[in-house]
Design an enzyme around this catalytic site. Sequence first.
Site, PDB file in Angstrom:
ATOM      1  N   GLU A  27      89.443 -22.501  19.827  1.00  0.00           N
ATOM      2  CA  GLU A  27      89.876 -21.097  19.982  1.00  0.00           C
ATOM      3  C   GLU A  27      90.299 -20.786  21.415  1.00  0.00           C
ATOM      4  O   GLU A  27      90.079 -21.583  22.333  1.00  0.00           O
ATOM      5  CB  GLU A  27      88.757 -20.142  19.544  1.00  0.00           C
ATOM      6  CG  GLU A  27      87.491 -20.294  20.362  1.00  0.00           C
ATOM      7  CD  GLU A  27      86.711 -19.001  20.528  1.00  0.00           C
ATOM      8  OE1 GLU A  27      87.318 -17.949  20.771  1.00  0.00           O
ATOM      9  OE2 GLU A  27      85.477 -19.065  20.446  1.00  0.00           O
ATOM     10  N   VAL A 109      87.242 -16.293  17.000  1.00  0.00           N
ATOM     11  CA  VAL A 109      86.882 -17.224  15.927  1.00  0.00           C
ATOM     12  C   VAL A 109      87.596 -16.810  14.634  1.00  0.00           C
ATOM     13  O   VAL A 109      88.178 -17.645  13.936  1.00  0.00           O
ATOM     14  CB  VAL A 109      85.344 -17.264  15.734  1.00  0.00           C
ATOM     15  CG1 VAL A 109      84.966 -17.980  14.438  1.00  0.00           C
ATOM     16  CG2 VAL A 109      84.687 -17.949  16.934  1.00  0.00           C
ATOM     17  N   LYS A 162      74.051 -16.347  20.061  1.00  0.00           N
ATOM     18  CA  LYS A 162      73.335 -15.806  21.225  1.00  0.00           C
ATOM     19  C   LYS A 162      72.479 -14.636  20.808  1.00  0.00           C
ATOM     20  O   LYS A 162      72.873 -13.887  19.925  1.00  0.00           O
ATOM     21  CB  LYS A 162      74.326 -15.189  22.186  1.00  0.00           C
ATOM     22  CG  LYS A 162      75.091 -16.086  22.984  1.00  0.00           C
ATOM     23  CD  LYS A 162      75.635 -15.287  24.170  1.00  0.00           C
ATOM     24  CE  LYS A 162      76.467 -16.225  24.990  1.00  0.00           C
ATOM     25  NZ  LYS A 162      77.611 -16.661  24.210  1.00  0.00           N
TER      26      LYS A 162
HETATM   27  N1  PSU Z   1      80.398 -15.647  21.708  1.00  0.00           N
HETATM   28  C1  PSU Z   1      80.338 -16.494  22.736  1.00  0.00           C
HETATM   29  N2  PSU Z   1      81.474 -16.802  23.423  1.00  0.00           N
HETATM   30  C2  PSU Z   1      82.679 -16.265  23.088  1.00  0.00           C
HETATM   31  C3  PSU Z   1      82.723 -15.376  21.971  1.00  0.00           C
HETATM   32  C4  PSU Z   1      81.574 -15.102  21.329  1.00  0.00           C
HETATM   33  O1  PSU Z   1      79.280 -16.983  23.049  1.00  0.00           O
HETATM   34  O2  PSU Z   1      83.683 -16.562  23.735  1.00  0.00           O
HETATM   35  C5  PSU Z   1      84.053 -14.827  21.549  1.00  0.00           C
HETATM   36  C6  PSU Z   1      84.603 -15.619  20.347  1.00  0.00           C
HETATM   37  O3  PSU Z   1      86.006 -15.702  20.467  1.00  0.00           O
HETATM   38  C7  PSU Z   1      84.225 -14.752  19.174  1.00  0.00           C
HETATM   39  C8  PSU Z   1      84.381 -13.367  19.763  1.00  0.00           C
HETATM   40  O4  PSU Z   1      85.045 -14.922  18.037  1.00  0.00           O
HETATM   41  O5  PSU Z   1      83.888 -13.489  21.091  1.00  0.00           O
HETATM   42  C9  PSU Z   1      83.614 -12.338  18.988  1.00  0.00           C
HETATM   43  O6  PSU Z   1      83.928 -11.061  19.464  1.00  0.00           O
HETATM   44  P1  PSU Z   1      83.374  -9.774  18.702  1.00  0.00           P
HETATM   45  O7  PSU Z   1      81.889  -9.852  18.880  1.00  0.00           O
HETATM   46  O8  PSU Z   1      84.009  -8.612  19.395  1.00  0.00           O
HETATM   47  O9  PSU Z   1      83.790  -9.942  17.277  1.00  0.00           O
END
Ligand code: PSU
Length: 305
Positions: A27, A109, A162
């Site tokens: 990604e 993702v 996380k």
């Molecule tokens: N979690 C991580 N690193 C990241 C992301 C999430 O530890 O880089 C990024 C990924 O691209 C994931 C996105 O798809 O954040 C999710 O964002 P949101 O929580 O706004 O859906």
Amino acid sequence: MNLSEHIKFSPKVEQAIKENRPVIALESTIISHGMPYPQNVETAIACENIAREHGVEPATIAIIQGKLCVGLTEKEIDYLGKTGLSVTKASRRDLPVLIARKQDGATTVAATMIIAAMAGIKVFATGGIGGVHRGAETTMDISADLEELAQTPVAVICAGAKSILDLGLTLEYLETKGIPVLGYKTDKLPAFFTNTSEFNVDYRMDSAQEIADTISAQRSLGFSGGMLIANPIPEEYAMDAKVIDKAIADAIEEAEQKGIHGKDTTPFLLAKIVEITGGNSLKANIQLVFNNVRLASEIATKLQF
Ligand code: PSU
Ligand code: MN
């Protein structure tokens, strides 16, 4: 316009697909929004090299001038890394707009899964996925990544989730949506910076072959959804649970005070955690991504085409 006009393969990825060689997706939000420059670019390039060392072609995915790019040049990776937060963080809802406006987007993702599936790529390595955020019972902040796992047939290798997320609720959501959660050599859901948590995965698997067989079985059933493979961070790079838990709690508190919400929440928390830990979380993050690329490459190699 039809679908194929929107997709642009890099010559290397196109060749690999033509020759039926294994390909994995990577990604790009992790590059633009997940890590600081220049470590983001170095990590992205190193991930591609690790895949190639395994005989697997990496397809780093992003949207460049409205094209859904499957495989990027080093220049494009460098551009996304340097531009950072100014690039649109692109999830499912953003794709039509970016295509129509011929703009750039770093794919989450969810968006990476969509484009990988269009390109016929079945395996995707990342760091962490989005999930159900802590406090989602009032904010309703649930990542579109989960909905994508429910409907798009791509297996995602991550280091668990996380604890900026509510791990228990994230697992409940995955169960409801029928997404298998496999633990590689572990019974517990790893918590990204640490290799374990109080939560169980659905199934422990001790070999890449068994995971590949499970992916093949899911595909042959014609199910629409994907799969989550949780790969614990190697022990030597894992962080102290107390240190990281405190950093995450402080980061969440600051986000609340500043009224950060929506798509800005995850990037804000990631950057804050790097700042609070003096860069130690970034070192762990980089190593766990490498570890996921290695496992994804092994799985892709063993998948029956
Ligand atoms: N979690 C991580 N690193 C990241 C992301 C999430 O530890 O880089 C990024 C990924 O691209 C994931 C996105 O798809 O954040 C999710 O964002 P949101 O929580 O706004 O859906
Ligand atoms: Mn969100």
